[in-house]
Structures are given as structure tokens and as C-alpha cells.
Scaffold this active site. Structure first.
Site, mmCIF file in Angstrom:
data_model
loop_
_atom_site.group_PDB
_atom_site.id
_atom_site.type_symbol
_atom_site.label_atom_id
_atom_site.label_comp_id
_atom_site.label_asym_id
_atom_site.label_seq_id
_atom_site.Cartn_x
_atom_site.Cartn_y
_atom_site.Cartn_z
ATOM 1 N N ALA A 131 8.961 3.895 -4.903
ATOM 2 C CA ALA A 131 9.191 4.648 -3.675
ATOM 3 C C ALA A 131 7.896 4.703 -2.896
ATOM 4 O O ALA A 131 6.813 4.790 -3.482
ATOM 5 C CB ALA A 131 9.684 6.063 -3.981
ATOM 6 N N ALA A 133 6.233 6.589 0.696
ATOM 7 C CA ALA A 133 6.557 7.587 1.701
ATOM 8 C C ALA A 133 5.349 7.931 2.554
ATOM 9 O O ALA A 133 4.520 7.078 2.816
ATOM 10 C CB ALA A 133 7.149 8.812 1.029
ATOM 11 N N SER A 134 5.213 9.195 2.956
ATOM 12 C CA SER A 134 4.298 9.527 4.041
ATOM 13 C C SER A 134 2.817 9.440 3.679
ATOM 14 O O SER A 134 2.028 8.910 4.446
ATOM 15 C CB SER A 134 4.606 10.921 4.580
ATOM 16 O OG SER A 134 4.524 11.872 3.549
ATOM 17 N N GLN A 137 2.512 6.515 -2.488
ATOM 18 C CA GLN A 137 3.660 5.788 -3.020
ATOM 19 C C GLN A 137 3.686 5.930 -4.536
ATOM 20 O O GLN A 137 2.685 6.251 -5.163
ATOM 21 C CB GLN A 137 3.626 4.327 -2.611
ATOM 22 C CG GLN A 137 2.488 3.515 -3.167
ATOM 23 C CD GLN A 137 2.453 2.113 -2.542
ATOM 24 O OE1 GLN A 137 2.726 1.923 -1.357
ATOM 25 N NE2 GLN A 137 2.101 1.124 -3.344
ATOM 26 N N VAL A 138 4.857 5.703 -5.116
ATOM 27 C CA VAL A 138 5.083 5.961 -6.527
ATOM 28 C C VAL A 138 5.375 4.663 -7.270
ATOM 29 O O VAL A 138 6.162 3.843 -6.812
ATOM 30 C CB VAL A 138 6.249 6.954 -6.720
ATOM 31 C CG1 VAL A 138 6.554 7.163 -8.200
ATOM 32 C CG2 VAL A 138 5.909 8.278 -6.061
ATOM 33 N N LYS A 152 1.945 8.603 -8.779
ATOM 34 C CA LYS A 152 1.830 8.712 -7.327
ATOM 35 C C LYS A 152 0.400 8.414 -6.919
ATOM 36 O O LYS A 152 -0.550 9.047 -7.398
ATOM 37 C CB LYS A 152 2.254 10.105 -6.841
ATOM 38 C CG LYS A 152 2.198 10.228 -5.328
ATOM 39 C CD LYS A 152 3.192 11.222 -4.765
ATOM 40 C CE LYS A 152 2.878 12.644 -5.136
ATOM 41 N NZ LYS A 152 3.742 13.598 -4.408
ATOM 42 N N ASP A 281 9.792 21.245 1.065
ATOM 43 C CA ASP A 281 10.056 19.919 1.613
ATOM 44 C C ASP A 281 11.444 19.445 1.190
ATOM 45 O O ASP A 281 11.592 18.462 0.464
ATOM 46 C CB ASP A 281 8.986 18.936 1.129
ATOM 47 C CG ASP A 281 8.961 17.652 1.948
ATOM 48 O OD1 ASP A 281 9.684 17.578 2.956
ATOM 49 O OD2 ASP A 281 8.223 16.720 1.576
#
Length: 471
Positions: A131, A133-134, A137-138, A152, A281
């Protein structure tokens, strides 16, 4: 784009081009109408082109740009259905993925933060991110003790990017207003900007996640992965399998939708009282629906980084007991610290509103600063403003839907409506800002799910002040 653009001039140029693009499409739309196309058709095409440009840019830039996109994505249900389709496709892309960092960059960060022998910490490490994202990333991996983990990795330059993006976006926030009817985008951007330092601190995130993991360790309904290791720009947690909530929204059964919605409401209202923290979130990328013991075939995924309980005997298509499914919760980078849990005033005010106690509600709102001393309002009008919004708490079970949310958004956004005029005179105290946004965001997700939820049950058990006091 495969890497996070770090130079301010590059990022600013991309964001600054958005208003120019919006203006250009408005001119294009005028030309189409002169050419004979109907206003409705032109508006729809214009909305689609605007959505595609806006969210393509936000997704490419990651950082604060994508953070805003994720925050907005949970409100797509409020859009009129005739224009929601184009937005929905663009918005939901931001909930699960973004262009990844190059492998060499990932390895460089790992070596800098975990040492030159970082590979010895893992039995396996997948270079392809699970994944992105902002701000990070993972990657899926296997820790040296055999546990499957999510690693992460924060993007280099993420802090600079966050501040640069949000500063630039705030300059043309009014242009984003039509995206979400009835919502003022500028305070949202300001709040995101104020929390940049906290968002980047993986130490704070690790502490918040571990607090939840310990509290919910034996919970039959909510699962939070434990923290395995943390260092600057690196956070390693246990891997969590499950069906991403975005998939449940897209293709889940009614039973899965109801179960996910019930558990999401339970986590929202129970978390602060149990941990002293509010997960702030709540977009679908941060939640998973985990099959119960009878069915362990859920699809896996990593962290979504934004950047009654339905327990009956319902069964899904595969014969599994939907009531045994659990909610997996990820990404604790943004939390509100509430040592005493949710404010009791919220529960009391909600209970009094449902009892039509207009004067009491008005005085409570004034005491908390929702009505400023310099403003005088009619208590009955304030109650009329609130009652449609709190409809889900009026009944034993409420069916959340895009139609219901659109009706609320239209009522509050229409300058001609009494609700719009009254809403402009209300105030949102700073201490309630994040609680307000999280609640609205959660409602947005429940409407995306189209879930039937017994909200009153959760409020009576978990919201201080809502249950009728025992005599």
C-alpha cells in the site's frame, strides 16, 4: 510519477496549475453551451473533467495534497447522484493506493534508519509495496521471529511536502468548495496543516497504536495490530489480513455492510473511553473486515495510511457467520487525545435534543461555545436545525444511505434555506473540531456502505451522558 517530488517549486507549480485548469474548463463549458449542448450535460462533463484533473494531481503528489484528497473522499456520498459517479471513481482511488517510491529509495531509508544490516531483521521482505499513501508506504515482510509484519516507510521529504502542499491548497480552497456541498474546505486544510508534526512522528503513532492494541487485545469485535518495532521514519507492526472496507463498499453483501457499519460505529464511540484517544483518520483504507474463526479466507492488505452489534445468525454467501466477523483498524498517525473520553456534553445535548428540550439544548450549546455570547438565536430554530442531523439516533435501527446524506448536505448548503442561515451563526469550538470531523467522516463511510446500524445501542453503552441517568 514514481517518487515524491520534494522541491517546493515543482510541487507548487503542479498545485498552482489546478485553478488555471478549472478556469479553462469553465470556458470550455461555456463554449459547449453556446454550441447547443444542454447546461445539465455540460455541467456533468465539466465535473468529470475537474475531478479527473484534481485527484490525479493530488494522488501523484502524495504529501498534503493526497492527505486532503483522502479526507474529502469519505464525503463523496454527499454529492448529487447525477455527478457523483465521476467523483466516486476518482476519489476512491485515493483510499487505497498512490504511486510508490523506487525500491532503491526504500532500501536507502531502511539502511539509514535500521542500519546497514537491516535485512537481518527480516526473514523475508517484499520490495513491491502493499500500500502507498500520503506520507509513507507499506511493505509486507516476515520479522526475524517469524511474525508477518507491515513495514511503513516514510517518504523522504514528507514534512516539507506536507507543509508546502497544504499552504498552497489553502490559497484556492474556495475553488474546492463545490466538491462537497455544505462543507467549508479551508478549516479542514488548516487543521491538517496544524497536525503536520504529529502526523510525521512515528513514535507518537506507535504509542497510540500500541495503546489500542493492548486495550482491544481480547476484544471479540475489534482488532488492532501490535507494534513490533519503531524508529524514525520506520514503523513495523503485525500484519493484518482482511477485506479492505473499500471492497466491502464496492461489492460487499448487505450482511457484510451492516456488520462493518455496526463495528465502525462501535469503535468510534467506544475507543475514546477505553483508550483516551480518538482515531482521527476514518477513511475506508484504514479499516478491514476480518472473517471469523469459521472462515479464514479473507484477502490480505497492509496499512491504508491517510497517510446491538449485528451478532445474530446472519450468514454470508459462503455460509460464514457474519456476526463473527471483526473490524481491523489501521493507521494511528492522527489521533485526538481525550483523557476523559468523549465530552459528556455531547451525550447530554443529544439526549435532550431527542427529548425536544430546546431550551436546555440551547443553553448547553452556549455554555460550550457553539453559540457565542454576542449571538442570540431562537432555541426552537436551533433544535429544528439539529433534529434531521441526529435522525440516526432517534430510531432503534437506521439505514444510512447516500440519499440521506445528500439531503442533509443540500439542506445545509442551500443559501435560501433556514438551516444554512442558522448554521452560519453557529461556532465550532477548537476542542470539538477533530471530534466533529471524525464524526462526519464516519457518517460519510456509513453512507458509502449503505449500512443498517443500531446506533442508539452504541450511544447508550459508550457515549457519556447519552443514557438516561438511573434514579
Amino acid at each position: 510519477m514514481s517518487d515524491l517530488p520534494r522541491k517546493a517549486v515543482t510541487r507548487t507549480a503542479k498545485l498552482a496549475a489546478l485553478p488555471i485548469g478549472f478556469a479553462g474548463r469553465a470556458t470550455w463549458g461555456l463554449g459547449k453551451r453556446i454550441g447547443g449542448k444542454s447546461a445539465e450535460l455540460v455541467a456533468r462533463e465539466l465535473q468529470q473533467r475537474t475531478a479527473e484533473q484534481l485527484f490525479k494531481t493530488l494522488g501523484q503528489l502524495k504529501g498534503g495534497a493526497m492527505k486532503l484528497g483522502q479526507a474529502l473522499s469519505v464525503f463523496e456520498s454527499a454529492l448529487p447522484e447525477e455527478v457523483a459517479g465521476p467523483y466516486r471513481a476518482a476519489l476512491t482511488k485515493l483510499q487505497e493506493a498512490a504511486p510508490p517510491m523506487p525500491t532503491a529509495t526504500v532500501h536507502a531509508v531502511l539502511e539509514e534508519r535500521l542500519g546497514p544490516k537491516w535485512r537481518e531483521l527480516f526473514l523475508e521482505f517484499e520490495d513491491k509495496p502493499a500500500a502507498a499513501a500520503s506520507i509513507g508506504q507499506v511493505h509486507r515482510a516476515v520479522w526475524r521471529d517469524g511474525r508477518e509484519v507491515a513495514v511503513k516507510v516514510q517518504y523522504p521529504g514528507a514534512g516539507e511536502a506536507l507543509l508546502s502542499d497544504l499552504t498552497q491548497l489553502s490559497r484556492f480552497a474556495r475553488l474546492l468548495g463545490p466538491l462537497i456541498p455544505g462543507m467549508d474546505i479551508k478549516p479542514l486544510i488548516k487543521e491538517l496543516r496544524d497536525r503536520v508534526a504529529e502526523e510525521l512522528d512515528y513514535g507518537l503513532e506507535a504509542a497510540a497504536q500500541q495503546r489500542h492494541a493492548e486495550e482491544f487485545a481480547d476484544d471479540p469485535h475489534v482488532v488492532v495490530p501490535a507494534v513490533v518495532h519503531q524508529s524514525e521514519q520506520i514503523l513495523v507492526t503485525e500484519w493484518l489480513d482482511g477485506v479492505p472496507l473499500s471492497e466491502v463498499i464496492a461489492e460487499g453483501t448487505p450482511e457484510q455492510r451492516d456488520r462493518a457499519g455496526q463495528l465502525l460505529a462501535r469503535f468510534l464511540f467506544s475507543g475514546p473511553g477505553r483508550t483516551g484517544l480518538l482515531h482521527a483518520d476514518p477513511h475506508p483504507g484504514n479499516f478491514r473486515l476480518l472473517p471469523g474463526p469459521a472462515s479464514e479466507d479473507g484477502a490480505g492488505n497492509g496499512d491504508g495510511d491517510g497517510d446491538g452489534d449485528g451478532d445474530g445468525d446472519k450468514e454470508g454467501d459462503g455460509g460464514e457467520d457474519i456476526g463473527a466477523w471483526r473490524l481491523g483498524v489501521l493507521d494511528f498517525g492522527t489521533v485526538d487525545r481525550l483523557p476523559g473520553g468523549l465530552p459528556e456534553t455531547i451525550g447530554v445535548c443529544l439526549r435532550m435534543a431527542l427529548a425536544d428540550e430546546a431550551e436546555t439544548v440551547y443553553e448547553l450549546l452556549r455554555a460550550e461555545g457553539f453559540v457565542k455570547e454576542s449571538v442570540a438565536l431562537d432555541p426552537e430554530e436551533v433544535l429544528a436545525y439539529l433534529l434531521p442531523i441526529i435522525e440516526p439516533a432517534q430510531v432503534d435501527e437506521f439505514g444510512f444511505s447516500r440519499g440521506w446524506l445528500r439531503a442533509q448536505a443540500a439542506r445545509l448548503a442551500d443559501p435560501r434555506s433556514p438551516a444554512h442561515q442558522l448554521g452560519k451563526q453557529l461556532n465550532l469550538p477548537p476542542s470539538y473540531l477533530l471530534i466533529h470531523r471524525v464524526t462526519l467522516s464516519t457518517i460519510g463511510v456509513l453512507c458509502q456502505l449503505g449500512a443498517r446500524v443500531r446506533l442508539r445501542d452504541e450511544l447508550e453503552e459508550w457515549l457519556p451522558g447519552f443514557a438516561v441517568p438511573e434514579e
